[in-house]
Design a protein around this motif. Structure first.
Motif, short mmCIF file in Angstrom:
data_model
loop_
_atom_site.label_atom_id
_atom_site.label_comp_id
_atom_site.label_asym_id
_atom_site.label_seq_id
_atom_site.Cartn_x
_atom_site.Cartn_y
_atom_site.Cartn_z
N ILE A 1 -4.64 -3.49 -4.60
CA ILE A 1 -5.31 -2.61 -5.32
C ILE A 1 -5.62 -1.04 -4.77
O ILE A 1 -6.13 -1.09 -3.50
N GLU A 2 -5.17 -0.03 -5.35
CA GLU A 2 -5.09 1.45 -4.88
C GLU A 2 -6.55 1.74 -4.63
O GLU A 2 -7.23 1.74 -5.89
N GLN A 3 -7.11 2.48 -3.58
CA GLN A 3 -8.29 2.78 -3.53
C GLN A 3 -8.34 4.38 -3.58
O GLN A 3 -9.34 4.85 -3.80
N ARG B 1 -18.01 -0.01 -0.17
CA ARG B 1 -16.84 -1.19 -0.56
C ARG B 1 -16.10 -1.43 0.58
O ARG B 1 -16.04 -0.71 1.39
N GLU B 2 -15.54 -2.44 0.28
CA GLU B 2 -14.88 -2.92 1.38
C GLU B 2 -13.30 -2.36 1.11
O GLU B 2 -12.92 -2.25 0.28
N ARG B 3 -12.79 -1.95 2.28
CA ARG B 3 -11.50 -0.97 2.26
C ARG B 3 -10.59 -1.31 3.46
O ARG B 3 -10.94 -1.41 4.58
N ASN B 4 -9.38 -1.46 3.02
CA ASN B 4 -8.18 -1.73 4.18
C ASN B 4 -8.27 -0.16 4.73
O ASN B 4 -7.93 0.85 4.16
N THR B 5 -7.90 -0.05 5.98
CA THR B 5 -7.67 1.07 6.76
C THR B 5 -6.42 1.36 7.03
O THR B 5 -6.11 2.52 7.43
N GLY C 1 -3.12 1.19 3.35
CA GLY C 1 -3.34 1.80 1.87
C GLY C 1 -4.05 0.78 0.89
O GLY C 1 -3.39 -0.08 0.43
N GLY C 2 -5.32 0.83 0.78
CA GLY C 2 -5.86 0.20 -0.42
C GLY C 2 -6.61 -1.01 0.18
O GLY C 2 -6.88 -1.19 1.21
N ASP C 3 -6.84 -1.82 -1.08
CA ASP C 3 -7.65 -2.79 -0.74
C ASP C 3 -6.86 -4.26 -1.07
O ASP C 3 -6.32 -4.40 -1.98
N PHE C 4 -6.81 -5.48 -0.10
CA PHE C 4 -6.09 -6.44 -0.36
C PHE C 4 -7.01 -7.74 -0.86
O PHE C 4 -8.11 -7.89 -0.21
N ARG C 5 -6.86 -8.25 -2.06
CA ARG C 5 -7.85 -9.24 -2.53
C ARG C 5 -7.11 -10.67 -2.78
O ARG C 5 -6.02 -10.47 -3.45
N ARG C 6 -7.68 -11.60 -2.31
CA ARG C 6 -7.26 -12.90 -2.82
C ARG C 6 -8.52 -13.60 -3.43
O ARG C 6 -9.61 -13.63 -2.91
N CYS C 7 -8.42 -14.04 -4.50
CA CYS C 7 -9.51 -14.69 -5.20
C CYS C 7 -10.11 -15.59 -4.63
O CYS C 7 -9.35 -16.72 -4.35
#
Length: 160
Positions: free
Chosen positions: A99-101, A141-145, A148-154
């Motif tokens: 997911i692009e932040q 928000r939780e963010r990947n540093t 780039g972006g946020d990694f989400r696993r349901c």
């Protein structure tokens, strides 16, 4: 070849050939040795890095602009290709979605930067008091540093 072939992103980037070299010579820089077997993957990642660097409002464009002045155009594109390669490994290996932040700064980092600057001013003898801006709420928000972006696993969030 499956995603489990490469246990780490470093091994995958090494196989693809996007990992940075460490050749240092006093007078002459030797030509980097590239694998011919994975040239198609390097070409695709290079084209994707060019597209990511030119896409407006993305994390990769911000990273590219930051690296451009220090590394030059070609090396900055390869640095983006390296990050994209690690991102591809992460998506394939762990089955997550990207997911692009965007390029906006994280609110916690802005607060930390303001505190750091106030500390420096106090060191020079100034009296500084930090007050948050009125009428504006910072969204957290939780963010990947890195990458780039946020990694989400349901439903869990996994960091890069």
């Amino acid at each position: 070849m499956t995603a489990s072939t490469f246990p780490s992103a470093a091994e995958f980037t090494s196989w693809v050939g996007t990992c940075p070299g460490n050749q240092e010579a006093p007078k002459r820089l030797p030509a980097a040795v590239r694998r011919k077997a994975t040239s198609f993957m390097r070409r695709v990642l290079n084209q994707a890095a060019h597209a990511a660097a030119r896409s407006k409002g993305t994390h990769f464009q911000a990273v590219f602009r930051r690296l451009l002045s220090r590394l030059g155009y070609k090396s900055a594109v390869w640095a983006i290709a390296h990050r994209l390669c690690r991102l591809v490994w992460k998506i394939l290996h762990e089955g997550i979605r990207y997911i692009e932040q965007g390029t906006e700064a994280e609110p916690k980092l802005l607060i930390y930067r303001a505190q750091s600057l106030a500390k420096q001013l106090r060191k020079f003898g100034y009296s500084v008091q930090i007050t948050p801006p009125t009428g504006r709420q910072h969204k957290t928000r939780e963010r990947n540093t890195e990458g780039g972006g946020d990694f989400r696993r349901c439903p869990n969030v996994s960091r890069y």
